[in-house]
Motif scaffolding. Structure first.
Motif, PDB file in Angstrom:
ATOM      1  N   VAL A  80       0.867  -1.179   0.000  1.00 53.95           N
ATOM      2  CA  VAL A  80       0.000   0.000   0.000  1.00 53.95           C
ATOM      3  C   VAL A  80       0.903   1.229   0.000  1.00 53.95           C
ATOM      4  O   VAL A  80       1.924   1.251   0.690  1.00 53.95           O
ATOM      5  CB  VAL A  80      -0.919   0.045   1.239  1.00 53.95           C
ATOM      6  N   ALA A  81       0.543   2.239  -0.765  1.00 52.53           N
ATOM      7  CA  ALA A  81       1.315   3.481  -0.757  1.00 52.53           C
ATOM      8  C   ALA A  81       1.425   4.022   0.662  1.00 52.53           C
ATOM      9  O   ALA A  81       0.461   4.010   1.425  1.00 52.53           O
ATOM     10  CB  ALA A  81       0.662   4.516  -1.664  1.00 52.53           C
ATOM     11  N   ALA A  82       2.624   4.485   1.008  1.00 55.28           N
ATOM     12  CA  ALA A  82       2.857   5.004   2.356  1.00 55.28           C
ATOM     13  C   ALA A  82       3.877   6.138   2.277  1.00 55.28           C
ATOM     14  O   ALA A  82       4.740   6.155   1.397  1.00 55.28           O
ATOM     15  CB  ALA A  82       3.376   3.893   3.274  1.00 55.28           C
ATOM     16  N   PRO A  83       3.813   7.095   3.209  1.00 53.42           N
ATOM     17  CA  PRO A  83       4.741   8.230   3.173  1.00 53.42           C
ATOM     18  C   PRO A  83       6.158   7.808   3.554  1.00 53.42           C
ATOM     19  O   PRO A  83       6.358   6.912   4.380  1.00 53.42           O
ATOM     20  CB  PRO A  83       4.150   9.195   4.191  1.00 53.42           C
ATOM     21  N   ARG A  94       6.550   2.605  -1.618  1.00 56.88           N
ATOM     22  CA  ARG A  94       5.991   1.292  -1.341  1.00 56.88           C
ATOM     23  C   ARG A  94       5.907   1.084   0.166  1.00 56.88           C
ATOM     24  O   ARG A  94       6.912   1.196   0.881  1.00 56.88           O
ATOM     25  CB  ARG A  94       6.857   0.207  -1.984  1.00 56.88           C
ATOM     26  N   GLY A  95       4.706   0.787   0.649  1.00 58.34           N
ATOM     27  CA  GLY A  95       4.502   0.600   2.082  1.00 58.34           C
ATOM     28  C   GLY A  95       4.093  -0.822   2.414  1.00 58.34           C
ATOM     29  O   GLY A  95       3.871  -1.658   1.523  1.00 58.34           O
ATOM     30  N   PRO A  96       3.955  -1.137   3.701  1.00 59.76           N
ATOM     31  CA  PRO A  96       3.610  -2.497   4.118  1.00 59.76           C
ATOM     32  C   PRO A  96       2.178  -2.866   3.734  1.00 59.76           C
ATOM     33  O   PRO A  96       1.293  -2.014   3.654  1.00 59.76           O
ATOM     34  CB  PRO A  96       3.776  -2.462   5.638  1.00 59.76           C
ATOM     35  N   ALA A  97       1.965  -4.141   3.515  1.00 62.80           N
ATOM     36  CA  ALA A  97       0.651  -4.662   3.122  1.00 62.80           C
ATOM     37  C   ALA A  97      -0.326  -4.591   4.283  1.00 62.80           C
ATOM     38  O   ALA A  97       0.058  -4.502   5.455  1.00 62.80           O
ATOM     39  CB  ALA A  97       0.794  -6.093   2.636  1.00 62.80           C
ATOM     40  N   TRP A  98      -1.611  -4.650   3.930  1.00 57.22           N
ATOM     41  CA  TRP A  98      -2.666  -4.809   4.919  1.00 57.22           C
ATOM     42  C   TRP A  98      -3.094  -6.270   4.920  1.00 57.22           C
ATOM     43  O   TRP A  98      -3.497  -6.824   3.887  1.00 57.22           O
ATOM     44  CB  TRP A  98      -3.873  -3.929   4.559  1.00 57.22           C
TER      45      TRP A  98
END
Length: 582
Positions: A80-83, A94-98
């Motif tokens: 998930v998109a992340a800052p 690129r951010g961590p999954a849910w």
């Protein structure tokens, strides 16, 4: 055994029936209307949808070889998109999954169900696209003076973002848990932002495929608030002006506005798709009913208000959010009083509001058919009866019902008319042995607006509690799927789940894949998986291509001043398994 049915033959039969409809008959039903902005006249599918009959199921696309199931690629189960920063304007990466959460409030899950389950339905929900003509004279950008999120810095990129979302849906390899072919896409309203014909044309073309130029007025230049020189708004192409957003770190982007109004092409969905109406599709600004002639004329005219004194801004805002100005009388007074302070813009007839009949007729236009079905749920019977609700066959075992919860009397909250409520009860009784999924724009908590419909003054309006009560009396109703709140939220209601999905205009800009499975142990499961658009998480300020703009759309939305930070919901509102009694 319950099963997921392929219905290509049914879809082909519906197409053949549609070709037999006499054009002049349908035009008469539509009142002989014709629309600007390429919307055109209606050709429709015969039947008795408004009386409660059921349309054929949508034909599934020719699926590629089944993927390994379950899979995560292209979903928020993967990333998930992340800052990436901590302060100021924050870039995304690129951010961590849910992870998936199992919810057992309505039934206990049994071990081994994943190896037993059979797919009953698999589809995608899009909601609250808010495709916006950002140069429209009736837009209320000046409300930002009173409340920061009254205007969003990324609104000029709604079409690019929606096209990227279509690309994501087309790239999905099937249902993420079962691998079953996706059957259709359902939009649950606020497809447009300001009830404008140009916006409706952009939405229909985005969904069905074709060229779009998200520009009105002057064909060669942008004429909205973002090149106004006003520090109240982000001025992306003005390097010298330290506007309110640049002071927060928003970038200087030469060529941004030129790129935002440049033509682009949507591939259109590979899947059949259905449409549900929202308050922004039905009412000017999503809140003004009654068809005020002054506001309609102002919409296509050559004057636009860019700023407003604080006291009057507050009055307009309160009129909307306290529902004290449902027909726009106060707004008209303000606009008349501010005539000397308006700026001149290029008039454009395509900005005219569309009526309920024109909305249905536009869906029935063969130019916007895409993979079908013709009308995207609406039929000639909807034109004849003046309704925007219908049923459709999801599969052998599952019925879909699309409701119209907009209140023509004005205000942004919804309700349902007595005629429609009675139709819904008849439909549920006639299909008491069939699993049912209900779709609407408004949530149960946002249906407290009981203003009479001016066209049906004796048709009593009913709120969310009454609709919950009706659905709860029919145990084969499994889910009520909606939008409107711009927030992911999943609520149990005794025998069914209410699934509310975030918008695609406010961050985190999501859609939802929903799978219905029979666990073959006395329970069913609704499996929900959120997806982002196909745009890359990381942006490049020098990339003003359509994919680059879609990436900027997400990042600008994340950084939008005053934006809510809770719209993603809790883990139990995101990727879930919702267990039910069979």
């Amino acid at each position: 055994m319950p099963r997921l049915r392929s219905v290509a033959n049914a879809a082909n039969a519906a197409a053949a029936a549609a070709r037999k409809v006499d054009r002049r008959t349908l035009l008469a039903a539509a009142g002989g209307l014709s629309l600007s902005a390429g919307i055109g006249c209606a050709l429709g599918l015969g039947g008795s949808e408004a009386a409660g009959a059921t349309a054929p199921a949508a034909g599934s696309r020719k699926a590629p070889p089944p993927p390994p199931a379950p899979y995560t690629a292209g979903t928020t189960l993967d990333t998930v998109a992340a800052p990436t920063g901590r302060e100021g304007y924050r870039r995304l990466g690129r951010g961590p999954a849910w992870q998936r959460t199992v919810r057992a409030e309505l039934a206990a899950p049994h071990r081994g169900r994943a190896g037993r389950r059979t797919a009953l339905a698999a589809f995608v929900q899009l909601t609250d696209l808010h495709l916006a003509d950002v140069q429209h004279p009736l837009r209320l950008e000046y409300l930002r003076r009173h409340v920061t999120n009254g205007w969003r810095p990324h609104e000029a990129l709604t079409v690019a973002g929606a096209v990227s979302l279509v690309e994501r849906v087309n790239a999905l390899r099937g249902a993420p848990v079962t691998g079953a072919p996706l059957q259709f896409v359902m939009t649950t309203g606020d497809n447009t932002d300001n009830n404008a014909r140009c916006e409706l044309d952009w939405f229909l073309t985005t969904m069905s495929g074709g060229a779009i130029t998200p520009n009105t007025g002057d064909p060669h230049r942008y004429e909205g608030v973002q090149d106004s020189g006003l520090a109240l708004y982000w001025q992306p192409q003005d390097a010298a002006l330290r506007d309110a957003d640049k002071q927060l770190g928003f970038p200087h982007l030469p060529g941004f506005l030129d790129a935002a109004i440049r033509g682009l092409r949507s591939p259109g969905l590979d899947l059949p798709w259905y449409s549900t109406v929202g308050n922004h599709d039905a009412l000017a600004g999503g809140c003004y009913g009654g068809g005020d002639s002054y506001l309609a004329e102002f919409a296509v005219g050559d004057r636009k208000l860019f700023s407003l004194p604080g006291a009057e801004t507050k009055a307009v805002y309160n009129g909307i959010h306290q529902a004290t100005d449902p027909t726009g009388g106060l707004l008209e007074q303000v606009l008349r009083g501010q005539a000397r302070h308006m700026r001149t813009v290029t008039p454009d007839a395509s900005r005219a509001p569309f009526t309920a009949a024109e909305y249905v007729a536009a869906h029935l236009d063969p130019a916007h058919r895409g993979p079908g079905p013709l009308g995207h749920g609406y039929t000639a019977d909807n034109l004849a009866s003046g309704t925007r609700y219908y049923t459709f066959r999801v599969s052998d075992d599952v019925l879909g019902i699309s409701l119209d919860t907009t209140d023509p009397g004005g205000a942004y909250e919804g309700s349902i008319g007595g005629e429609q409520l009675a139709w819904l009860e008849r439909t549920l009784k006639a299909n008491r042995d069939t699993y049912t999924l209900v779709f609407s724009h408004h949530t149960s908590a946002s249906m407290g607006n009981l203003r009479p419909d001016p066209a049906r003054p004796h048709d009593t309006r009913h709120g969310g509690a009454e609709l919950l009560d009706l659905l709860g009396r029919h145990p084969r109703v499994l889910a009520w799927i909606n939008g409107h709140s711009h927030r992911n939220e999943i609520t149990p209601h005794g025998t069914f789940w209410e699934v509310t999905t975030a918008s695609h205009v406010d961050y985190p800009q999501l859609a939802r894949v929903i799978e219905l499975v029979d666990n073959r142990d006395g329970t069913l499961s609704l499996l929900t998986t959120l997806v982002e658009s196909a745009a890359p998480h990381r942006t490049d300020f020098a990339d003003l291509s359509a994919p680059g703009l879609a990436a900027l759309y997400r990042e600008l939305a994340f950084n939008a001043p005053g934006g809510r930070t809770d719209l993603a919901g809790d883990p139990g509102d995101r990727n879930t398994e919702l267990v039910l009694r069979a």
